[in-house]
Design an enzyme around this catalytic site. Structure first.
Site, mmCIF file in Angstrom:
data_model
loop_
_atom_site.group_PDB
_atom_site.id
_atom_site.type_symbol
_atom_site.label_atom_id
_atom_site.label_comp_id
_atom_site.label_asym_id
_atom_site.label_seq_id
_atom_site.Cartn_x
_atom_site.Cartn_y
_atom_site.Cartn_z
ATOM 1 N N ASP A 1 -5.799 2.052 -3.575
ATOM 2 C CA ASP A 1 -7.073 1.882 -2.874
ATOM 3 C C ASP A 1 -7.394 3.100 -2.014
ATOM 4 O O ASP A 1 -8.439 3.157 -1.376
ATOM 5 C CB ASP A 1 -7.106 0.589 -2.044
ATOM 6 C CG ASP A 1 -6.083 0.550 -0.923
ATOM 7 O OD1 ASP A 1 -5.247 1.467 -0.829
ATOM 8 O OD2 ASP A 1 -6.108 -0.427 -0.144
ATOM 9 N N SER B 1 0.810 -1.212 0.000
ATOM 10 C CA SER B 1 0.000 0.000 0.000
ATOM 11 C C SER B 1 0.850 1.273 0.000
ATOM 12 O O SER B 1 1.576 1.535 -0.942
ATOM 13 C CB SER B 1 -0.943 -0.045 1.205
ATOM 14 O OG SER B 1 -1.911 0.947 1.162
ATOM 15 N N ASP C 1 -1.017 1.193 -4.089
ATOM 16 C CA ASP C 1 -1.897 0.208 -4.731
ATOM 17 C C ASP C 1 -3.238 0.794 -5.121
ATOM 18 O O ASP C 1 -4.151 0.069 -5.515
ATOM 19 C CB ASP C 1 -2.084 -1.024 -3.833
ATOM 20 C CG ASP C 1 -2.816 -0.705 -2.540
ATOM 21 O OD1 ASP C 1 -2.802 0.469 -2.111
ATOM 22 O OD2 ASP C 1 -3.378 -1.632 -1.931
ATOM 23 N N ASP D 1 -2.371 6.161 -3.444
ATOM 24 C CA ASP D 1 -1.235 5.519 -2.796
ATOM 25 C C ASP D 1 -0.719 4.404 -3.695
ATOM 26 O O ASP D 1 -1.154 4.266 -4.845
ATOM 27 C CB ASP D 1 -1.618 4.996 -1.407
ATOM 28 C CG ASP D 1 -2.676 3.906 -1.455
ATOM 29 O OD1 ASP D 1 -3.401 3.819 -2.469
ATOM 30 O OD2 ASP D 1 -2.779 3.130 -0.490
#
Length: 449
Positions: free
Chosen positions: A245, A101, A243, A241
């Site tokens: 999400d 993340s 990834d 960010d």
């Protein structure tokens, strides 16, 4: 919180903490949990972000999954919400995302989704942990023709992009914005996605090299995006960010619009259109007190959960709500997604701007944020464990609580994703809570660092 899986998957420094052996065994155990009389060869999707260690851990997971008879479909570099969406669309039995993340490149992680695109429930994660850590069941090594197969799916990113575009019911032509892709997963999808929606985009930090993910960019380092939007006189900026999400926004003046504001803007719009289910919004104990006042003023119910989007989602599913999220920018639009989706969140906010014909700064006036101070203290693994029983920290919490009364609050908690203890204070007087936060942080350092 489990021994392998925190609030957002298994994480650690790649190749030292999150080793190839551990990744391979997580793959083996995950497949074993899914194998049944009805499903002898489960199909598992694997996606990844742009970290240098992603290929290495992908190979280890493939080996583990195939060795016990699971088939693997490779998605390549995609956002985490793409894995959650595609596992259902492709009728797979589970999905795995390789990502840490918002963490620096040297970290990596493994998140697992079930066949419906939801993060695995605690009981299944516990079963995987028992196989990997306690050896309660020997690994069921496949033989001969039962070894799993690997397929590479070339259209995965496009299928995800089409899904998000279809979820936005408003033409965004004429908008001009900046996209900070954090040199992560959205580098693969964001430009094409927002152009399909009619937006003119300025691309920032969309050249991943394996080690520059989240480095001085993205939703955790938003200063450069703020300057760019202001200097180029754009309508807004969106920052994702690693990834993708999470999404945070920047208004036309370069001011940060965090997750609490974005949720308030979208919930207010949904209520005005009669699509806010049960007139309710879900946040966490870290949600700003100003958000609760916004809900009260607009006749909405506010439900607060433990920190972590998995707990937000759990509350939404149990109560039948359709929007919730975190200040950090994890926002779940349950009508369209089963997990936080940064690009969907950003596009939704742009659609509210377009439909209302209001600037983002004007929309953000829907709530007033109370001053909040957050201090992160790096602690040892032993420190994280002893936090829960430390009497001096408990006494410090009581001391500050007594001082603030109903004018504010203190929250000290262990991070579920990093070796940190977070000290958060909120109140009417910024100078007061800054002083108290520093005093409390020093107690934590002395006790746990």
């Amino acid at each position: 919180m489990g021994r392998l899986f925190g609030t957002d998957g298994a994480r650690g420094v790649a190749n030292t903490e999150l080793t190839v052996e551990l990744a391979m065994n997580i793959g083996r155990a995950a497949a074993m949990v899914l194998i049944s009389d009805e499903v002898k060869h489960p199909t598992i999707l694997i996606g990844k972000d742009t970290r240098l260690s992603g290929d290495m851990l992908e190979g280890a997971l493939i080996a583990g999954l195939c060795s016990v008879g699971a088939n693997v479909d490779l998605l390549g570099v995609v956002p985490t919400p793409a894995v959650a969406y595609l596992v259902n669309k492709y009728n797979a039995d589970a999905g795995i995302m390789i990502s840490a993340s918002h963490n620096p490149f040297e970290f990596n992680g493994i998140k697992i989704f079930n066949s419906e695109g939801y993060k695995l429930p605690d009981d299944l994660e516990n079963r995987i942990e028992e196989i990997v850590l306690d050896n309660v069941t020997p690994y069921a090594i496949a033989d001969d023709e039962n070894i799993g197969k690997v397929t590479r799916l070339e259209n995965a990113a496009d299928d995800y992009i089409d899904h998000v575009v279809s979820s936005i019911d408003y033409d965004l032509s004429g908008m001009e914005i900046a996209l900070d892709c954090s040199n992560g997963s959205s580098s693969r999808t964001a430009e094409k996605l927002f152009k399909k929606l009619g937006v003119k985009v300025h691309m920032l930090f969309d050249k991943p090299d394996g080690i520059n993910i989240n480095k001085d960019c993205g939703s955790t380092h938003i200063g450069k995006l703020q300057s760019y939007v202001r200097e180029n006189k754009l309508s807004a900026g969106l920052a994702f960010d690693g990834d993708a999400d999470r999404c945070l926004a920047v208004d036309e003046n370069g001011n940060l619009v965090d997750g609490d504001y974005l949720i308030a803007i979208c919930a207010n719009d949904m209520k005005s259109r009669g699509v806010l289910k049960k007139n309710a919004v879900v946040g966490t104990i870290m949600t700003n007190m100003g958000f609760a006042k916004f809900c009260e003023a607009n006749d909405m119910k506010f439900a607060a959960t433990k920190v972590g989007d998995r707990y937000v989602l759990e509350e939404m599913l149990q109560q039948g709500y359709n929007i919730g999220g975190e200040q950090s920018g994890h926002i779940i639009f349950l009508d369209h997604a089963t997990t936080g989706d940064g690009e969907l969140s950003g596009a939704t906010v742009l659609s509210v701007m377009k439909r209302s014909e209001k600037k983002l700064s004007e929309l953000a006036k829907v709530m007033e944020r109370m001053p909040q101070v957050l201090i992160n203290i790096k602690v040892s693994a032993e420190g994280k464990l002893s936090f829960y029983t430390d009497k001096e920290i408990k006494a410090e919490i009581k001391r500050v609580t007594d001082i603030l009364g109903d004018r504010g609050r203190i929250l000290i908690r262990v991070s579920g994703t990093e070796p940190l203890v977070r000290v958060m204070l909120e109140g009417e007087n910024l100078e007061e809570i800054q002083r108290l936060a520093e005093e409390s942080a020093q107690v934590v350092r002395e006790r746990l660092a």
